[in-house]
Design a protein around this motif. Structure first.
Motif: not given
Length: 397
Positions: A309, A350, A354
């Motif tokens: 990320l 996450y 990302a």
């Protein structure tokens, strides 16, 4: 002097005294790194600074990995310390430095600043981090850090140092002690800069272990869980030089150098540190692979998606305020979600963010991955007259 004397102060006194030594060494590192940019490329100076700044982390984590060769209990500590320091560096370090840099920019300009803009040469460091981040997923996928992977990561780190050393030197803007050192004659300046790097490294190495030990001892006296101490409080102590140096850069208006230092630190942690763990484990009497259990695999996966990320958000070489707050908020969320199921949910969050960032910055993905392997651009300046680098520290208002 305290370490050489063999004195054993109380945990609180030892924490304060060795902590002050680490802080002082961090100032020396910052002066040396700034002045070194007169003689070597800024990227190499930052890389050297990053390696020295993470020496405490290496000393602690490699000790755990070496001991794990004869005591399997320490495998968990090695993994916990490494993943904790990595997540601390990105989740807290990157976010805090960016937010501080934007606040200082706002104070100086009188306008609200929404993002930090990095110089284009930082795409090379970001490319190395992106590749190392993808390779890191091999560890949770296989459940081990093999010796072959370790050697590959160590070789990649050597290539990284060679690459950043090829960049041209510029004319850095020096202030304070760095300016005084930079004004010295060439030979004296170079000798002093090397001496400062070596002295700071020695101080940090001498103080790393007692600083971490006294921190753990003080925490134990307060009834804090030992695994929590190893994963978070010890890394907080060992990461202190990096944070202090980065904050010094940000306070001086060099926010791009500040985040550049932390990016470089992240590169050498994902390459040099992770690659060294199976080597230390083998030397300590272990096998050819450092095998992880379910808890450690979960921690490594969470660290890997967090890094992904961070890289995805920076692909455009712009660090917006919202990204800093997002990384900081997700870092804090893991303390409120300690269970295994909750951790995997956090991994999913996450990963989803990302993916969204990768789609948004998709045109920068291939140039970033290719940056470490492309020739560095040459300056049009005459030989001996390197053009001063541009440093756009702030973004859109």
């Amino acid at each position: 002097m305290l370490r050489l004397s063999g004195a054993a102060p109380s945990p609180a006194a030892g924490l304060a005294l060795f902590g002050m030594a680490v802080v002082a060494a961090s100032f020396v590192l910052a002066w040396a790194a700034e002045t070194a940019q007169v003689d070597i490329s800024g990227g190499l100076a930052i890389a050297i600074l990053a390696v020295i700044a993470v020496l405490p982390e290496y000393a602690v984590d490699l000790y755990f990995a070496y001991t794990a060769g004869s005591n399997p209990e320490y495998v968990a500590y090695a993994a916990a310390n490494m993943t904790g320091s990595n997540r601390l560096l990105l989740g807290l370090g990157w976010s805090a430095v960016v937010l501080l840099g934007l606040a200082i920019a706002r104070k100086r300009t009188g306008k609200a600043v929404r993002e930090l803009i990095l110089d284009s040469p930082y795409r090379v460091e970001l490319g190395f981090l992106a590749i190392a981040s993808v390779v890191a997923f091999i560890v949770p996928a296989t459940g081990q850090i093999s010796l072959i992977l370790g050697f590959a990561l160590l070789g990649f780190f050597v290539f990284y140092l060679w690459k950043v050393s090829r960049a041209e030197t510029g004319e850095p803007h020096l202030v304070g002690p760095a300016a005084a050192i930079g004004a010295l004659p060439t030979r004296r300046r170079r000798i002093l800069v090397v001496a400062l790097f070596v002295f700071a490294a020695v101080v940090i190495l001498f103080c790393a272990e007692p600083f971490a030990d006294n921190l753990i001892a003080a925490g134990t006296q307060l009834g804090i869980d030992r695994f929590l101490l190893v994963q978070w409080l010890a890394p907080l102590a060992s990461e202190a030089p990096e944070f202090i140096v980065a904050i010094l850069f940000a306070v001086r208006g060099k926010a791009d150098d500040a985040i550049g230092t932390l990016i470089s630190s992240k590169v050498n942690q994902w390459t040099l540190l992770v690659g060294s763990l199976p080597v230390a484990y083998l030397i300590g009497g272990g096998g050819t692979a450092l095998r992880l259990d379910g808890r450690q695999i979960e921690e490594f996966l969470l660290t890997a998606v967090q890094t992904l990320l961070g890289v995805a958000a920076l692909l455009a070489l712009r660090f917006p305020r919202w990204a800093a707050w997002t990384l900081l908020g997700l870092f804090a969320a893991q303390f409120a979600l300690p269970g295994q199921a909750a951790r995997y949910v956090l991994c999913g969050v996450y990963a989803a963010l990302a993916l969204a960032a990768l789609i948004r910055n998709r045109r920068h993905v291939l140039p970033t991955l290719a940056a470490p392997f492309r020739p560095l651009p040459t300056s049009d300046a005459r030989p001996g007259n390197a053009s001063p680098p541009t440093r756009p520290h702030i973004g859109r208002t």
